[in-house]
Design a protein around this motif. Structure first.
Motif, PDB file in Angstrom:
ATOM      1  N   GLN A 385       2.946  77.912  73.429  1.00 47.50           N
ATOM      2  CA  GLN A 385       3.587  79.212  73.626  1.00 47.50           C
ATOM      3  C   GLN A 385       3.041  79.942  74.856  1.00 47.50           C
ATOM      4  OE1 GLN A 385       6.119  80.550  71.577  1.00 47.50           O
ATOM      5  NE2 GLN A 385       6.141  78.463  70.796  1.00 47.50           N
ATOM      6  N   ASN A 386       2.452  79.228  75.788  1.00 48.85           N
ATOM      7  CA  ASN A 386       1.803  79.875  76.920  1.00 48.85           C
ATOM      8  C   ASN A 386       2.374  79.368  78.242  1.00 48.85           C
ATOM      9  OD1 ASN A 386       0.038  81.234  75.146  1.00 48.85           O
ATOM     10  ND2 ASN A 386      -1.282  79.432  75.066  1.00 48.85           N
ATOM     11  N   PHE A 387       2.245  80.216  79.249  1.00 49.27           N
ATOM     12  CA  PHE A 387       2.644  79.861  80.608  1.00 49.27           C
ATOM     13  C   PHE A 387       1.395  79.836  81.487  1.00 49.27           C
ATOM     14  CE2 PHE A 387       3.519  81.703  84.835  1.00 49.27           C
ATOM     15  CZ  PHE A 387       4.268  80.660  85.369  1.00 49.27           C
ATOM     16  N   VAL A 388       1.219  78.740  82.224  1.00 47.61           N
ATOM     17  CA  VAL A 388       0.067  78.576  83.101  1.00 47.61           C
ATOM     18  C   VAL A 388       0.574  78.195  84.487  1.00 47.61           C
ATOM     19  CG1 VAL A 388      -2.085  77.338  83.529  1.00 47.61           C
ATOM     20  CG2 VAL A 388      -1.401  77.857  81.184  1.00 47.61           C
ATOM     21  N   GLU A 389      -0.006  78.822  85.501  1.00 44.90           N
ATOM     22  CA  GLU A 389       0.402  78.526  86.879  1.00 44.90           C
ATOM     23  C   GLU A 389      -0.837  78.417  87.763  1.00 44.90           C
ATOM     24  OE1 GLU A 389       3.318  80.260  90.425  1.00 44.90           O
ATOM     25  OE2 GLU A 389       2.729  81.540  88.749  1.00 44.90           O
ATOM     26  N   GLN A 427       3.625  74.948  87.769  1.00 49.16           N
ATOM     27  CA  GLN A 427       3.932  75.819  86.648  1.00 49.16           C
ATOM     28  C   GLN A 427       4.128  74.977  85.388  1.00 49.16           C
ATOM     29  OE1 GLN A 427       7.435  78.053  87.619  1.00 49.16           O
ATOM     30  NE2 GLN A 427       6.534  78.999  89.447  1.00 49.16           N
ATOM     31  N   ASP A 428       3.424  75.335  84.347  1.00 47.06           N
ATOM     32  CA  ASP A 428       3.563  74.676  83.049  1.00 47.06           C
ATOM     33  C   ASP A 428       4.030  75.706  82.029  1.00 47.06           C
ATOM     34  OD1 ASP A 428       2.671  72.401  84.209  1.00 47.06           O
ATOM     35  OD2 ASP A 428       0.684  72.394  83.284  1.00 47.06           O
ATOM     36  N   ARG A 429       5.295  75.593  81.617  1.00 45.78           N
ATOM     37  CA  ARG A 429       5.868  76.448  80.595  1.00 45.78           C
ATOM     38  C   ARG A 429       6.043  75.654  79.305  1.00 45.78           C
ATOM     39  NH1 ARG A 429       8.318  81.288  81.724  1.00 45.78           N
ATOM     40  NH2 ARG A 429       9.590  80.963  79.860  1.00 45.78           N
ATOM     41  N   GLU A 431       8.744  75.115  77.782  1.00 47.77           N
ATOM     42  CA  GLU A 431       9.987  74.353  77.852  1.00 47.77           C
ATOM     43  C   GLU A 431       9.946  73.230  78.872  1.00 47.77           C
ATOM     44  OE1 GLU A 431       9.531  77.569  78.696  1.00 47.77           O
ATOM     45  OE2 GLU A 431      11.280  78.802  78.229  1.00 47.77           O
ATOM     46  N   PHE A 432       9.166  73.391  79.954  1.00 47.39           N
ATOM     47  CA  PHE A 432       9.184  72.405  81.036  1.00 47.39           C
ATOM     48  C   PHE A 432       7.958  72.591  81.921  1.00 47.39           C
ATOM     49  CE2 PHE A 432      11.718  76.132  82.217  1.00 47.39           C
ATOM     50  CZ  PHE A 432      11.062  76.544  83.360  1.00 47.39           C
ATOM     51  N   HIS A 433       7.727  71.591  82.759  1.00 47.07           N
ATOM     52  CA  HIS A 433       6.730  71.661  83.823  1.00 47.07           C
ATOM     53  C   HIS A 433       7.477  71.609  85.155  1.00 47.07           C
ATOM     54  CE1 HIS A 433       3.282  69.958  81.109  1.00 47.07           C
ATOM     55  NE2 HIS A 433       3.742  71.144  80.723  1.00 47.07           N
ATOM     56  N   ARG A 434       7.052  72.434  86.080  1.00 46.94           N
ATOM     57  CA  ARG A 434       7.761  72.551  87.353  1.00 46.94           C
ATOM     58  C   ARG A 434       6.761  72.527  88.502  1.00 46.94           C
ATOM     59  NH1 ARG A 434      10.165  76.759  90.520  1.00 46.94           N
ATOM     60  NH2 ARG A 434      12.313  76.267  91.142  1.00 46.94           N
ATOM     61  N   ARG A 435       7.118  71.812  89.589  1.00 43.37           N
ATOM     62  CA  ARG A 435       6.252  71.709  90.754  1.00 43.37           C
ATOM     63  C   ARG A 435       7.055  72.093  92.003  1.00 43.37           C
ATOM     64  NH1 ARG A 435       3.745  71.503  86.812  1.00 43.37           N
ATOM     65  NH2 ARG A 435       2.353  69.853  86.064  1.00 43.37           N
ATOM     66  N   LEU A 436       6.376  72.746  92.919  1.00 42.00           N
ATOM     67  CA  LEU A 436       7.005  73.156  94.168  1.00 42.00           C
ATOM     68  C   LEU A 436       6.083  72.816  95.326  1.00 42.00           C
ATOM     69  CD1 LEU A 436       9.085  74.694  95.929  1.00 42.00           C
ATOM     70  CD2 LEU A 436       7.816  76.792  95.420  1.00 42.00           C
ATOM     71  N   TRP A 468       8.296  67.042  83.759  1.00 37.67           N
ATOM     72  CA  TRP A 468       8.414  66.965  82.299  1.00 37.67           C
ATOM     73  C   TRP A 468       9.290  68.097  81.783  1.00 37.67           C
ATOM     74  CZ3 TRP A 468       6.874  70.518  78.521  1.00 37.67           C
ATOM     75  CH2 TRP A 468       6.920  70.054  77.184  1.00 37.67           C
ATOM     76  N   ILE A 469      10.202  67.760  80.884  1.00 37.24           N
ATOM     77  CA  ILE A 469      11.023  68.734  80.177  1.00 37.24           C
ATOM     78  C   ILE A 469      10.934  68.408  78.701  1.00 37.24           C
ATOM     79  CG2 ILE A 469      13.342  69.658  79.854  1.00 37.24           C
ATOM     80  CD1 ILE A 469      13.961  68.987  82.720  1.00 37.24           C
TER      81      ILE A 469
END
Length: 740
Positions: A385-389, A427-429, A431-436, A468-469
């Motif tokens: 339930q956490n967001f990490v960036e 970004q790790d949410r 729902e998904f992991h996102r990279r930029l 990852w999703i």
């Protein structure tokens, strides 16, 4: 609704209570409180600015909140006379002492106003003072009697220095600010003095100043015409002998260190010469001196610049000494911060290293490491339930053009910055992991003595990938054909953005304009068609097995400040943005789409909660995707006023919305059309409080919905201004800085 009525009644009641306090409590006996001051003309003259003439009034009444209530005076009047009590001292420091009418100041104001009218060409002007008293309060009116203006009939020149006379004659009469038939305006006469002084100071006349220039004005009898003569006096020696002005030439230009304990200049010789706009063998130039200060002042490796001149004995030459005090070569800073994203609280921290002189040319290298954490509420079916960036960014700035296509002359004329940057964001949410991964090269520049600025993004590369999703997110939103398929799928696939852009901004007086246009994918699209590149299952061309975005986007922003007086101003703002996906894209990338609501938009809505068009989110779980669009319009009007101490207040009205250009099934009612556009404008109103600490402003805004386009006109919710519900219709915003 009861809450709104209660707050309104409380606010108005407080106003009435404070205003009813005895405002003359601290006014001495047999004297009057200055209630109001007016400056008006007894005749109708269109070229007399009575608002500007108020600046010459020596005594103004106590300030008013929102131009209505003298609350600062009322707060002061609440205090007792016993100064040993802290409450009395506090009230007096927060409030404003009464302004007691001073007849001497009024008489002096009459003289000042009459003199200013004469300076504007009304040589027969008079000002009449009218004071009316009622009780212990006085109203003051300054009645202007300007008469008819005087005009210039002829212009003559008396210049004894033949060399200076030749310099001025080479410019021609068209360069002069004086002309036959002009109104006899002292400000224009003074502007002509400054123009000539600037011209001569840039032509080698090191010791020349505008006091050598005077005017002789002879009026023609029985008329309002004036014969004007400009006198340019010769140079006066200490023995009172008059000689021609000396034209000085630069001989030697030397550089030295002004840093205590450090005799070395930590800049390359080429950089020193490029920043110096004075040249050996050329005449002295005051503009060149100022440009030299400006260019050295832009270098972050330089803390202070001191330039001195020494006259060569018995010669018309000058030696120049430029002393540079070095700045700290590098710094390390740590910055913690709190975050609030749609009610989800979190914290972030950044560590920044900066080197101000990397290659001994004042190149600035900055490296920033940033981490953020946020606790997300309202998600169901996810294990985390956490967001990490985490992000790392490196940026290198050159205080000049770095390009083989820019010659040395242009480099010296403009104040330019070249910048290259590299960013990696993770970004790790739940729902998904996102990279930029992002890399950019851009130029910024401006011209001396001009108010406009330019920016060119030569290339801005962004690679977005999703390693990852979660299975829950896949099943509910990406694999479900009935739920937001097109927009969601596009925004949760790997994407390559190749942007180029141009920006222009200008500030002129109280008006500011900003514009930016960018485009992406055109060269890649052309190359893909020429070489018949492969496509993915959605028909998109790919580069390195990644689809690339293709779009054009334009943003315009205009604001204007209308000054009522020094404590009150009315600010108007309009912002328009249009983005269009085409070719290889049917949807704009999420980062490039518009959203509405929030502290800098329509403030009756929270961030990302308005639009597009008449669209209304049903479940509210992932509205940050669907409540975005391809067009945005913001219209704002804000009345700003000084309250007391560091506090300022504001009343505002906002209107706007976002729309999509194409029809998306996932956003019903969101497409723009000229027919429906007026009734899809959202409107809000509210009040704000600002804490002005000069170097930054803390802003608190409370917005209320007035017109909500998400509901039909027959529904009460469509007009919250008529059917208010405080719990439903309010939005509170905290921000740093003004909204526009």
């Amino acid at each position: 609704m009861r809450n709104v009525h209660f707050l309104t009644s409380f606010f108005l009641g407080a106003m009435v209570f404070f205003s009813s306090c005895s405002s003359t409590k601290y006014v001495p006996k047999d004297q009057y409180l200055l209630k109001s001051v007016k400056v008006k003309s007894e005749s109708n003259y269109h070229d007399i600015n009575t608002l500007a003439l108020r600046n010459y009034v020596r005594q103004m009444p106590n300030s008013r909140w929102f131009s209505l209530y003298k609350l600062p005076l009322a707060v002061y009047s609440l205090s007792g006379r016993d100064s040993t009590k802290w409450i009395n001292r506090t009230l007096k420091s927060m409030g404003e002492a009464p302004v007691v009418f001073d007849s001497l100041s009024s008489v002096q104001t009459c003289a000042d106003l009459a003199q200013q009218l004469k300076n504007e060409g009304f040589l027969d002007a008079q000002v009449r003072l009218q004071v009316s008293t009622k009780g212990r309060k006085a109203k003051v009116e300054y009645l202007l009697q300007p008469g008819e203006p005087y005009f210039v009939d002829s212009i003559g020149y008396a210049i004894q220095d033949t060399t200076i006379a030749r310099i001025l004659s080479r410019q021609g009469a068209s360069a002069s600010l004086l002309y036959k038939g002009m109104k006899f305006d002292v400000s224009k006469l003074d502007a002509e003095r400054k123009r000539i002084s600037t011209l001569l100071s840039d032509s080698g006349y090191y010791r020349f100043h505008k006091d050598y220039i005077t005017y002789q004005a002879d009026s023609i009898s029985h008329s309002r015409l004036i014969n004007l003569t400009l006198h340019l006096a010769p140079y006066q020696l200490p023995n009172e002998e008059y000689v021609p002005h000396t034209r000085y030439w630069m001989r030697h230009i030397n550089y030295g260190s002004g840093s205590p304990g450090d005799n070395q200049i930590h800049l390359r010789q080429h950089v020193l010469q490029e920043c110096t706009h004075l040249h050996s063998g050329s005449p002295y130039s005051a503009s060149g001196l100022q440009n030299t200060y400006n260019h050295f002042g832009r270098l972050q490796a330089v803390k202070y610049t001191n330039i001195t001149f020494k006259q060569v004995p018995d010669a018309d030459s000058l030696d120049c000494q430029i002393l540079l005090q070095n700045n700290k070569p590098s710094t390390l800073s740590f910055q913690p911060e709190g975050t609030n994203t749609a009610g989800d609280l979190g914290a972030a921290a950044s560590l920044t290293y900066q080197n101000r002189n990397l290659f001994r040319g004042s190149e600035v290298l900055s490296v920033q490491l940033r981490g953020a954490y946020e606790a997300i509420r309202g998600l169901e079916g996810y294990s985390n339930q956490n967001f990490v960036e985490y992000s790392a960014e490196a940026k290198l700035q050159f205080p000049r053009f770095i390009s083989p296509f820019v010659n040395r002359r242009i480099r010296r004329l403009v104040n330019a910055t070249s910048e290259v940057s590299l960013l990696y964001d993770m970004q790790d949410r739940p729902e998904f992991h996102r990279r930029l991964l992002s890399a950019a090269w851009r130029y910024k520049w401006s011209f001396p003595h001009r108010k406009d600025k330019f920016q060119v993004d030569v290339l801005d590369l962004n690679y977005v990938f999703m390693p990852w999703i979660s299975e829950t997110f896949h099943n509910e939103y990406l694999r479900n054909d009935n739920n937001r398929n097109a927009i969601l799928r596009y925004n949760y696939e790997d994407l390559f953005i190749t942007k180029i852009g141009f920006g222009y901004s200008i500030t002129k007086g109280n008006t500011a304009f900003k514009s930016n246009i960018e485009t992406s994918g055109n060269l890649l699209s052309l190359a893909s068609r020429m070489w018949n590149a492969k496509k993915d299952e959605l028909g998109h061309y790919q580069v390195f097995n990644i689809a690339f975005a293709q779009y054009v986007k334009c943003d315009l922003d205009l604001s204007h400040v209308l000054m009522i007086d020094k404590n009150n101003q009315l600010v108007f703002h309009a912002g328009l943005g249009v983005a269009y996906p085409y070719g290889n894209s049917t949807v704009m990338p999420f980062e490039k789409r518009y959203f509405s609501g929030g502290a800098n938009s329509v403030r009756g809505w929270t961030v990302r909660s308005l639009g597009p068009g008449q669209y209304k989110e049903q479940d509210g779980r992932i509205n940050f995707i669907n409540q975005t669009g391809d067009m945005k319009l913001d219209l704002n009007a804000e009345y700003r006023t000084y309250l007391f101490w560091k506090f300022n207040g504001a009343l505002f009205v906002d209107a706007g919305n976002i729309w999509t250009i194409r029809q998306y099934d996932e956003q019903p009612g969101g497409q723009f059309s000229f027919k429906d556009f007026p009734r899809q404008l959202a409107v809000s109103y509210g009040l704000g409080l600002r804490l002005n600490f000069d170097y930054f402003i803390l802003r608190f805004d409370l917005g209320m919905k007035a017109v909500n386009p998400a509901y039909e006109a027959e529904d009460d919710e469509h007009y919250p201004v008529l059917h208010p519900n405080f719990k439903r219709d309010y939005a509170f915003h905290f921000a740093v800085g003004l909204p526009f």
